[in-house]
Enzyme design. Structure first.
Site, PDB file in Angstrom:
ATOM      1  N   LYS A 125       0.802  -1.225   0.000  1.00 17.79           N
ATOM      2  CA  LYS A 125       0.000   0.000   0.000  1.00 17.79           C
ATOM      3  C   LYS A 125       0.830   1.268   0.000  1.00 17.79           C
ATOM      4  O   LYS A 125       1.604   1.503   0.929  1.00 17.79           O
ATOM      5  CB  LYS A 125      -0.902  -0.003   1.236  1.00 17.79           C
ATOM      6  CG  LYS A 125      -2.074  -0.948   1.120  1.00 17.79           C
ATOM      7  CD  LYS A 125      -2.814  -0.952   2.399  1.00 17.79           C
ATOM      8  CE  LYS A 125      -4.295  -0.821   2.169  1.00 17.79           C
ATOM      9  NZ  LYS A 125      -5.003  -0.576   3.415  1.00 17.79           N
ATOM     10  N   GLY A 184       4.243  -1.855   8.973  1.00 21.77           N
ATOM     11  CA  GLY A 184       3.374  -2.706   8.158  1.00 21.77           C
ATOM     12  C   GLY A 184       3.612  -4.168   8.484  1.00 21.77           C
ATOM     13  O   GLY A 184       3.726  -4.542   9.642  1.00 21.77           O
ATOM     14  N   GLY A 244       1.788   0.058  12.118  1.00 18.22           N
ATOM     15  CA  GLY A 244       1.361   1.407  11.744  1.00 18.22           C
ATOM     16  C   GLY A 244       2.096   2.473  12.547  1.00 18.22           C
ATOM     17  O   GLY A 244       2.379   3.561  12.043  1.00 18.22           O
TER      18      GLY A 244
END
Ligand code: 3PG
Length: 415
Positions: free
Chosen positions: A209, A372, A395
């Protein structure tokens, strides 16, 4: 770096300690192969528990009794049987070789009885704090209840430091506190990347992402000498440069209808490339296939103008990119990696991730990885103990490296 309130300087002798840990662990069902869903949950990866053991052992040596508090996943304010802390308590008990009693709640009369009865050396595991809706609302009355019976907070939950909840910023307003050893190590190591990096400082950014990583990249282009791009992140950059990426995993535009926000990641990539063309390195070649599961695999030499066949997708960086990234990493004095270079869960697309990590390990540089799903790479290849630091914060590390200040920090620094 900010001046943290350190555990070794705190007077904790003989006290009842509320030890805030981040045991947000993906549990597995023990009997999954035979299909007995939900029979018994187990901890498949105990990294986050082991990381807190030095703090726990120190506190036990000081004659403390401990109540451990964490959230686990996102039960949305109600009890979810498969998200109880019991399996985590069992694993901790195994690691410490002493009893750890898991309670059925984290507040209330029963919990109070247990806290009152605690003797030095006793350890209780309070129930998943997110079973209560007050937690995520940062309800201050609930924060007070969480602190009842305790005398001091040791905050070691780095991975949960980015949220303003009752069990983070709430409790820290109720009792005196200090940071635990894991929290201190995470903050010290990650601050070092941002404030005082040895050079050359090389960052490797991958993963699926781009949305999670834009902040980190925007901050790191100001600090790192080189940023090497891989994973699905590379696909968005390639698309932004006008290359075809066909069926490759890509995040281009994100629209948050609830918030009325739109983010154009292609534009963000173009801006990053413009700002830091000399420091951002994109893959020269990529490994492509018709599908992840089977069929031909082909190297596409992007820098030589080769195109991805229609309907194909990129799944890893290619061999020339691996060589280039390895050479750059071997000259580094400080290397940071976040996210895999490809779909490393499938062996034929694991080469990029594995070789790039091996280049880091053989470089002699200070090596930091995290953010992550990066922790799982270490477990998969048995690299525990090989990197200088493996961040336990998914995170949280990304937010920290993006330069955002954790809300808990206000309560954990010396005034
Ligand atoms: C983590 O382990 O990264 C955090 O516990 C995640 O917290 P969140 O559910 O609020 O994102």
């Amino acid at each position: 770096m900010q001046n943290l309130k350190k555990l070794e300087q705190a007077d904790v002798k003989g006290k009842k300690i509320l030890l805030r840990v981040a045991y947000d662990i993906t549990l597995a069902e023990e009997n999954l192969p035979t299909g007995q869903a939900g029979e018994k949950m187990i901890v498949p990866d105990d990294t986050r528990i082991r990381a807190t053991v030095p703090t726990i052992e120190y506190l036990l040596k000081q004659g403390c009794s401990l109540g451990l508090l964490s959230w686990l996943k996102r039960p949305a304010g109600k009890v979810v049987e498969n998200l109880r802390m019991q399996p985590v308590a069992d694993k901790l008990s195994e690691l410490l070789a002493r009893p750890v009693k898991a309670l059925k709640d984290c507040v209330g009369t029963e919990v109070q009885k247990e806290i009152k009865a605690m003797k030095p050396g006793d350890i209780i595991m309070l129930e998943n704090v997110r079973f209560h809706p007050e937690e995520e609302k940062a309800d201050q009355q609930f924060a007070k209840e969480l602190c009842e019976g305790f005398e001091f907070i040791v905050y070691d939950a780095f991975a949960q430091a980015m949220r303003m909840h009752a069990s983070t910023t709430g409790i820290l307003q109720v009792l005196p506190s200090a940071s635990g050893f894991l929290f201190e190590k995470e903050i010290t190591t990650l601050s070092h990347l941002l404030e005082n990096p040895e050079r050359p400082f090389v960052a490797v950014m991958g993963g699926a992402k781009i949305s999670d990583r834009v902040g980190v990249m925007e901050n790191l282009i100001k600090k790192a000498d080189r940023i090497l791009i891989g994973g699905a992140l590379a696909n968005t950059f390639l698309l932004a440069q006008g290359h075809k990426v066909e069926k490759s995993l890509v995040e281009d535009v994100f629209v948050d209808t609830a918030r009325g926000e739109k983010k154009d990641y292609l534009k963000i990539c173009q801006d990053l490339l413009q700002k830091a063309q000399d420091r951002l390195q994109l893959p020269l070649d990529m490994l492509a296939a018709e599908s992840a599961e089977g069929g031909d695999v082909r190297v596409i030499n992007i820098d030589e103008g080769e195109h991805l066949p229609a309907g194909w997708a990129y799944f890893d960086i290619g061999p020339r990119t691996i060589d280039l990234y390895s050479q750059i990493l071997k000259a580094a004095k400080l290397a940071f990696a976040n996210g895999p270079m490809g779909l490393f869960e499938i062996d034929r697309f694991a080469g990029g991730t594995k070789h790039v990590a091996e280049a880091m390990l053989s470089s002699g540089a200070t090596t930091v990885i995290g953010g992550g799903d990066t922790e799982s790479i270490v477990v998969r290849y048995g690299w525990e103990g090989r990197f200088t630091h493996v961040s336990t914060g998914g995170g949280a590390s990304l937010e920290f490296l993006a330069g955002k200040e954790f809300p808990v920090m206000k309560y954990l620094v010396k005034k």
